[in-house]
Structure formats: C-alpha cells, structure tokens
Design a protein around this motif. Structure first.
Motif, PDB file in Angstrom:
ATOM      1  N   GLY A   1       0.680  -1.237  -0.207  1.00  0.00           N
ATOM      2  CA  GLY A   1      -0.568  -0.108   0.112  1.00  0.00           C
ATOM      3  C   GLY A   1       1.092   1.117  -0.094  1.00  0.00           C
ATOM      4  N   LYS A   2       1.927   1.220  -0.280  1.00  0.00           N
ATOM      5  CA  LYS A   2       3.456   2.084  -0.542  1.00  0.00           C
ATOM      6  C   LYS A   2       3.759   2.631  -1.623  1.00  0.00           C
ATOM      7  N   ALA A   3       4.494   3.438  -2.403  1.00  0.00           N
ATOM      8  CA  ALA A   3       4.814   3.674  -3.016  1.00  0.00           C
ATOM      9  C   ALA A   3       6.687   4.398  -2.601  1.00  0.00           C
ATOM     10  N   ILE A   4       7.576   3.684  -2.911  1.00  0.00           N
ATOM     11  CA  ILE A   4       8.752   4.101  -2.387  1.00  0.00           C
ATOM     12  C   ILE A   4       9.728   4.102  -3.289  1.00  0.00           C
ATOM     13  N   ILE A   5      10.085   5.613  -3.304  1.00  0.00           N
ATOM     14  CA  ILE A   5      11.090   6.247  -4.598  1.00  0.00           C
ATOM     15  C   ILE A   5      12.120   6.697  -4.046  1.00  0.00           C
ATOM     16  N   ALA A   6      13.201   6.554  -4.832  1.00  0.00           N
ATOM     17  CA  ALA A   6      14.268   7.184  -4.946  1.00  0.00           C
ATOM     18  C   ALA A   6      14.193   7.972  -5.690  1.00  0.00           C
ATOM     19  N   HIS A   7      14.898   9.568  -5.894  1.00  0.00           N
ATOM     20  CA  HIS A   7      14.749  10.526  -6.905  1.00  0.00           C
ATOM     21  C   HIS A   7      16.150  11.411  -6.939  1.00  0.00           C
ATOM     22  N   VAL A   8      16.384  11.541  -8.189  1.00  0.00           N
ATOM     23  CA  VAL A   8      17.867  12.594  -7.496  1.00  0.00           C
ATOM     24  C   VAL A   8      16.878  13.098  -9.392  1.00  0.00           C
TER      25      VAL A   8
ATOM     26  N   TYR B   1      11.866   8.686  -0.517  1.00  0.00           N
ATOM     27  CA  TYR B   1      10.074   9.437  -0.033  1.00  0.00           C
ATOM     28  C   TYR B   1       9.629   7.645  -0.593  1.00  0.00           C
ATOM     29  N   SER B   2       8.658   7.538   1.315  1.00  0.00           N
ATOM     30  CA  SER B   2       7.714   6.143   1.346  1.00  0.00           C
ATOM     31  C   SER B   2       6.137   6.997   1.486  1.00  0.00           C
ATOM     32  N   VAL B   3       5.197   6.897   0.145  1.00  0.00           N
ATOM     33  CA  VAL B   3       4.048   7.067   0.170  1.00  0.00           C
ATOM     34  C   VAL B   3       2.666   7.079   0.634  1.00  0.00           C
ATOM     35  N   GLU B   4       1.898   7.056   1.350  1.00  0.00           N
ATOM     36  CA  GLU B   4       0.597   5.600   1.551  1.00  0.00           C
ATOM     37  C   GLU B   4       0.106   6.453  -0.474  1.00  0.00           C
TER      38      GLU B   4
END
Length: 248
Positions: A115-122, A183-186
């Motif tokens: 139930g989460k989106a886990i995102i690594a970003h640059v 980021y960890s987004v519900e």
C-alpha cells in the motif's frame, strides 16, 4: 496492478537521451521496479548516462548478494544504494573518454509494496500520484529554478518560463557521494502512479496530465495520448512516461 512505459524522441531533438525500466515482476528482492532516467551531456553522452543508470541500478538490485535479508522496511535503502552505485560508475566512465566528460542523468525509481510507493529520486524527472480528485507531485525538482521557487523568490508561473529552468543542481554521475532523495508514500485513494521525464511535465500542466491519466483506456493507450499531447504543444524535449495502474 498493471504498468506500461514508453519513451519518445519528441519534435525537436535528433536523439533520445531518456531511458526507462518497467517490471511488474520481482527484480532481486524487490517485488517490482520502475525507473525513468533523463540523460545530459554532449555528443551521445546523455544517451549513455541514462542507459547506464537504468542498467546499473536495476542490475545492482537484481544481483544484490544479501537479498534474503532485504525486507520492505529497507527497500528504500537498497534503491538509494543502487542509485549511488550507478552514479559512481557513470562518473568513472565519463573520466575515461573525453566525449563523455560531464555526462550525467536524472533518476526516479519506484517500487509499489504494502500500500505504499517507495521512491528514490535525483534530478528533475518526477513521480506523481493521480486519482479522479487530484494529482500530486511527490518528488522535488533538483534545479536552480526550483530552489528559487522553494525560497519564495519565484512564482510557479515565473519558474515555468525561467530561462534557467533546465539547470540541474543534482544528477547521477558526479564525483564522490551523490545525494538521493527518498520517499515512502501511502497510496490510499490513489488510482495511478506516473513517473515521467521533464519532456512531459514541462509541456503539460497538472490539469491536462490528470485528465488524460484518469481517462478510459489501457495504460499504454493513455501514455500515447500524453506523448501526443506533449508533441502537439511543441515536443521540445525527449518524452518518457510510466503509468502504474493500481486498481484497473
């Protein structure tokens, strides 16, 4: 969950320096993996950087030696480490060849789990959540102009039209440590996740993005509509998009 991704050269560039990765199947210890990378650099260096970022990051995750110890709580650490691993190797490659000097790339990677989106970003590629009610940009652009906007020195409209809006302040391919946002987004109430390069987000405002993404049709069909609309607006850059449908 269903996902699709496409990349397009756009209307003004001769070369596509974007790269994408789409897997709804496990990649190493991760249950799925989605990546957008947008390269920069002269000659074909941007093309090399983005492809290397996707291949190196996904390969690091796929071949992670301690996969049995990776749990959802440390998915983000693995993704950040994969991005930093790619950054170091891209920089090393750029030092070997004068034609590759200064090459770099954005990277926005996403995993959907529990139930989460886990995102690594640059960089300035982006991740959004989209529903019938709203579209939300999850990531922060690492650009000179966005830093001015965050400091209250530019309005949203001024930032959109600023002559230095493409100047990046963070990319993969730099010497030393590369700072990666996590980021960890519900995902409660979210129907779709969009990952895209700035060739899409710079051409279409949020209202148009949302309208097309929530419209009827297969994910690939809606991505083609997004790309067509961006090209109709000028297609000033390469265009890449991944749609992750969570409930369709």
């Amino acid at each position: 969950m269903y996902a699709s991704g496409l990349t397009d050269v756009g209307m003004t560039r001769s070369q596509n320096q974007d790269a994408i990765f789409v897997s709804t199947e496990p990649v190493g210890p991760l249950p799925n993996l989605f990546i957008v990378a947008d390269g920069m650099g002269g000659h074909n260096a941007g093309d090399v950087a983005s492809k290397q970022a996707v291949e190196l990051a996904s390969g690091y995750i796929r071949d992670f030696p301690a996969a049995e110890f990776v749990q959802p709580d440390n998915f983000l650490d693995l993704m950040v480490n994969a991005a930093q691993h790619a950054s170091g190797l891209i920089y090393a490659e750029s030092e070997k060849d004068e034609n590759m000097k200064g090459m770099g790339t954005t990277l926005t990677a996403c995993v959907v789990e529990g139930g989460k989106a886990i995102i690594a970003h640059v960089g300035d590629s982006r991740a959004y959540t989209v529903s019938e009610e709203k579209i939300t940009q999850l990531t922060t652009d690492h650009t000179y102009v966005d830093e001015l906007k965050q400091a209250g020195q530019l309005s949203v409209e001024e930032a959109r039209n600023h002559p230095k809006r493409h100047v990046l302040t963070r990319v993969l391919g730099v010497p030393g440590h590369c700072q990666i946002d996590g980021y960890s987004v519900e995902l409660s109430g979210v129907e779709t996740i969009l990952l895209c390069s700035d060739g899409l987000s710079n051409m279409l405002d949020d209202e148009i993005l949302q309208k097309i993404i929530v419209s009827e049709g297969h994910a690939e069909y809606r991505i083609k509509k997004l790309i067509k609309e961006a090209n109709n607006k000028g297609g000033n850059d390469n265009i890449s998009a991944i749609l992750i449908d969570l409930g369709r």
